[in-house]
Design an enzyme around this catalytic site. Structure first.
Site, PDB file in Angstrom:
ATOM      1  CB  CYS A  62     -22.052  -3.847   4.421  1.00  0.00           C
ATOM      2  SG  CYS A  62     -22.600  -4.016   5.872  1.00  0.00           S
ATOM      3  CG  ASP A  63     -20.831  -4.624  -2.096  1.00  0.00           C
ATOM      4  OD1 ASP A  63     -19.862  -3.848  -2.094  1.00  0.00           O
ATOM      5  OD2 ASP A  63     -21.355  -4.563  -3.324  1.00  0.00           O
ATOM      6  CB  SER A  64     -25.544  -1.799  -1.270  1.00  0.00           C
ATOM      7  OG  SER A  64     -25.773  -1.689   0.370  1.00  0.00           O
TER       8      SER A  64
END
Length: 198
Positions: free
Chosen positions: A73-75
């Site tokens: 994941c990455d935000s």
């Protein structure tokens, strides 16, 4: 039935806590991916491509990757036409908060799930409405160091929670991992969410 092996390709304590609170106990393997390699004006591209890179980097290191579920994941925060990751220093965090106070942005989290050679990726977006902080509150918050370690320079599950007036969308996505999206992605790969419960 044996519980499937799930690996979280992230060093984020918030993502780990989110999975644990949902009854899932992943292994954690940090990808070591350089987040500066993806440059784009499109927050969906940045978040999703970084999630893919992290997921693939960890999957390629695993020996028994054929039946192991790897989640990356990455935000990033889309605000005022910019794509904002983690601030580089306290001064940058202060500038961001002065711009964001009393306004809203869209937090994008890219998700990538890989089992062997099968892979799916997607993006979740949540609108975040920030409180109208005064300069002293901004200084105090940035002084804690918390905003320096997170996309958009804020948290909703920590000290920054008091500065988020409301959100539109999935709360977990703002923390860094959308549980409903992850469940749907796993289902698409033939994995039932409840089979991951410890």
């Amino acid at each position: 039935m044996t519980r499937p092996r799930l690996v979280l390709a992230s060093q984020s304590p918030a993502r780990l806590a989110t999975l644990r609170s949902a009854g899932v106990e992943p292994e954690v393997i940090v990808s070591g991916v350089d987040e500066s390699v993806i440059v784009s004006d499109d927050p969906v591209v940045v978040a999703t491509e970084l999630a893919r890179l992290k997921c693939r980097a960890v999957a390629h290191r695993l020996k028994s990757a054929d039946d192991t579920i790897v989640v990356g994941c990455d935000s990033v925060l889309a605000f005022d036409g910019e794509v904002l990751g983690k601030p580089s220093d306290a001064e940058t965090a202060i500038e961001r908060w002065r711009a964001m106070r009393g306004r809203s942005g869209v937090l994008h989290t890219g998700h990538c799930v890989r089992i062997g050679e099968r892979e799916v990726s997607d993006d979740a977006a949540t609108t975040v409405h920030f409180a109208d902080l005064d300069d002293a509150e901004i200084q105090a918050y940035v002084g804690t160091g918390e905003p320096l370690h997170v996309a958009g320079a804020f948290t909703v599950d920590g000290l920054g929670g008091a500065f988020v007036e409301r959100i539109e969308g999935d709360h977990h996505n703002v923390v860094g991992l959308s549980l409903p999206l992850l469940r749907a992605m796993l289902a698409g790969l033939g994995v039932r969410w409840t089979d991951l419960w410890r």
